[in-house]
Each structure stands twice: as C-alpha cells, then as structure tokens.
Enzyme design. Sequence first.
Site, short mmCIF file in Angstrom:
data_model
loop_
_atom_site.label_atom_id
_atom_site.label_comp_id
_atom_site.label_asym_id
_atom_site.label_seq_id
_atom_site.Cartn_x
_atom_site.Cartn_y
_atom_site.Cartn_z
N HIS A 115 -3.65 -5.18 0.03
CA HIS A 115 -3.40 -5.66 1.39
C HIS A 115 -3.43 -7.19 1.47
O HIS A 115 -4.50 -7.79 1.63
CB HIS A 115 -4.45 -5.08 2.35
CG HIS A 115 -4.29 -3.62 2.61
ND1 HIS A 115 -3.58 -3.13 3.68
CD2 HIS A 115 -4.72 -2.54 1.92
CE1 HIS A 115 -3.60 -1.81 3.65
NE2 HIS A 115 -4.28 -1.43 2.59
N CYS A 123 0.83 -1.21 0.00
CA CYS A 123 0.00 0.00 0.00
C CYS A 123 0.87 1.27 0.00
O CYS A 123 1.53 1.55 -0.98
CB CYS A 123 -0.97 -0.04 1.18
SG CYS A 123 -2.37 1.09 1.00
N GLU A 181 -2.56 -8.88 3.91
CA GLU A 181 -2.85 -9.27 5.29
C GLU A 181 -4.32 -9.10 5.64
O GLU A 181 -4.71 -9.27 6.80
CB GLU A 181 -2.00 -8.43 6.26
CG GLU A 181 -2.57 -7.08 6.64
CD GLU A 181 -2.67 -6.09 5.50
OE1 GLU A 181 -3.40 -5.10 5.64
OE2 GLU A 181 -2.05 -6.31 4.43
#
Length: 375
Positions: free
Chosen positions: A350, A260, A352
């Site tokens: 992302h 990001c 995660e």
Amino acid sequence: MNTGGGTPAALVLEDGSVFRGLGYGATGRTFGEVVFCTGMTGYQETLTDPSYHKQIVVQTAPQIGNTGWNDEDDESSRIWVAGYAVRDPARVPSNWRSARSLETELERRGVVGIAQLDTRTLTRHIREHGAMRAGVFSGAEVGTTEQMLARVAESPAMTGADLAGEVTTAEPYVVRPDGPVRYRVAAVDMGIKSNTPRMMARRGIEVHVLPATATLDEVLAVEPHGVFLSNGPGDPATTTHVTELTRHVLQRQVPLFGICFGNQILGRALGLGTYKMRYGHRGMNIPVMDTATRRIAITAQNHGFALEGEPGARFDSPYGAATVSHYCPNDGTVEGVRCLDVPAFSVQYHPEAAAGPHDAAVLFDEFVSLMEGAS
C-alpha cells in the site's frame, strides 16, 4: 477498565480452539476469517479499510485505543472488520483529535469484539495453523464449545469469496485536485481507501472512482490518461469481470497501475495464478525488494492471497513480456509485476498508507511518469 462491563466472551476457531476474554464493543456474535495485524499504530485506518471485510482482526500490539477515535482518519464510510480482538484496551483515550473512545465507536457501529485474551498465543496459533474461520461470541451468545463451534462451521470460508462487489461504491464520484488538472484517472473501486484518491489529487490527477461493475465503455467515457486498480477483499479468482476489463485496458495500452488486490488482478490478466497464503501479510513493517534496483522499502500490507511466481522471473503474456518486479525477502512472496511492452505495473503493498510507512509513496509519481510518457 471499560470492557463490556465484564461481559464474558469467547473467540472460537474452526479447529476447536477457544480463547476466553471479555466483551469489547458491541455484544452479540460475529463470524469471519481470523487474521492478525502487526501494526503498532493506525488501528482506525485498519478498522475502516474495506480490504478487511469479513475478517476478525487480532491486534498483536498489546495495548489498543490509546488515541481514541477521530473524525478525520477513516479510510471509508464505515468499519468493515467482522470482529475485533485485542489484549489490553486503553482505559482512557488521550489525543487532541480524539472525539470518542475506540470502544464507543465499535459499539456505535455494531462491531462485536473481545478483549483481555492472550493475543500472543492466538497469533502463534494462527502462524502455525493458518488463518481460518472463527466466531466471536459475547453475553448471551456465549454457549457451549460444541454449540459455538457448530455455528463457526456453518460460516463461509474466504477461499472462493467474491467480496469486491460488497464494498465498492454504488455510484461513480470524482476527487479533484486543488490546482490545475494534469491527468484524469479512472479508478476501479474494489475497496479503495480514502487516502488513495487524495494521494493522486496531490499530484494534479482528477480521479474518477468507478464501481467494480464498470464496463470498458464506462471507463473510456472518462477519457482517462490512466486506469487504477484498487485494493479490496476476497479471493481474486472470483473477480472475473475486472480481470477481463484489465485485459481490454492492456490491449489499448492505456497506462495502468494496481495495488494489493489490483496487483493480483493484473497478474491474473497476464496469465499468472493466485493462491491463498497460510496466514497472509498484515501490518506496517513488511520489507519488499525491488528486483531491478535491489532497494528495500518498508511497506504496509493487507493480503491473504498472492500471485504465483519467482522473484525477478520474466514471463510471456498475451501483451508481451513481463517480470516479477518485487518480492518479500521474508518468504519470497511476489509483491509486484511489471509489463515490459505495455505501460502497466502493480504492487502488492500500500503506497498510500495513511498511518505509514511512506517509503512507497513514490510509486504514484511513477504512475504519473507512465502517463506522461504515453501522452
């Protein structure tokens, strides 16, 4: 329905548009950049994501708050959004992990929100006219349109906003794996989410989370096998310190992975420019294509700035050749870069994502392979 006891509220955009509703959460006024998020779940993760600092988030899903608020899913120590706008708040939360309602948490954290407004029309307006400054006013803070618009006009813009220093950790801390330590990673925190170190720890990585002000000496003191650049808020053009730190890491050929905001920092360190998008990518259903494999992953994203470049383009950098490795097929936005002569890569999305999707989680394994290859 519990929406501030029927307290009148207004969302005022800097172009003069006014959306009326009822107060939701804390009563008062707040200012920020108005953006929309298309995620149909994961509102707790969204609200506690530091990348949303200084933004008023509009949820496009019509009903929000069904699962309440729990004490396990926060992505940081607090709610970071500047304000919150929803169509239809849940009357009663229903989930076995729910500890309290969403509105109770918003009130507790002092987050001013608005409900019962036409979020569909508001989202279409943002798509057509772009993300812009806005304010949420409720209760006694609701004034004439002219009064509220004047206050919005006085609020700061997102372009040129240096926000990473406002969300970074004050002190370094370490997240250790349950089993043996395979690698050590120095993670530069520009707004890191809690699930990121957890994802690395599951792979045997000991994560040393450092403030965004960390020096090269402080990074090297960790004796890292790799360096990680986190997500975060603000304009990447303002983050000159971390960009320079990234250049030093590339010079030393320490394996590097960014996500990001970290993708934008790596891109700028390689010589690419950044620009503010019209309304950004914020949601959990955004496709990304890998230019090498032609495979598409469905990803979670939250960014209003992007790197300049063309899908699949190779370019020269001070550290050798690099390529635009990923892009969004919806609009051609650059979604990743990869160095070909030094061990570094990054993605705009992302991997995660705690609330999902999990298509991109394999990128943490790729980071492990990068460190393994450099050992």
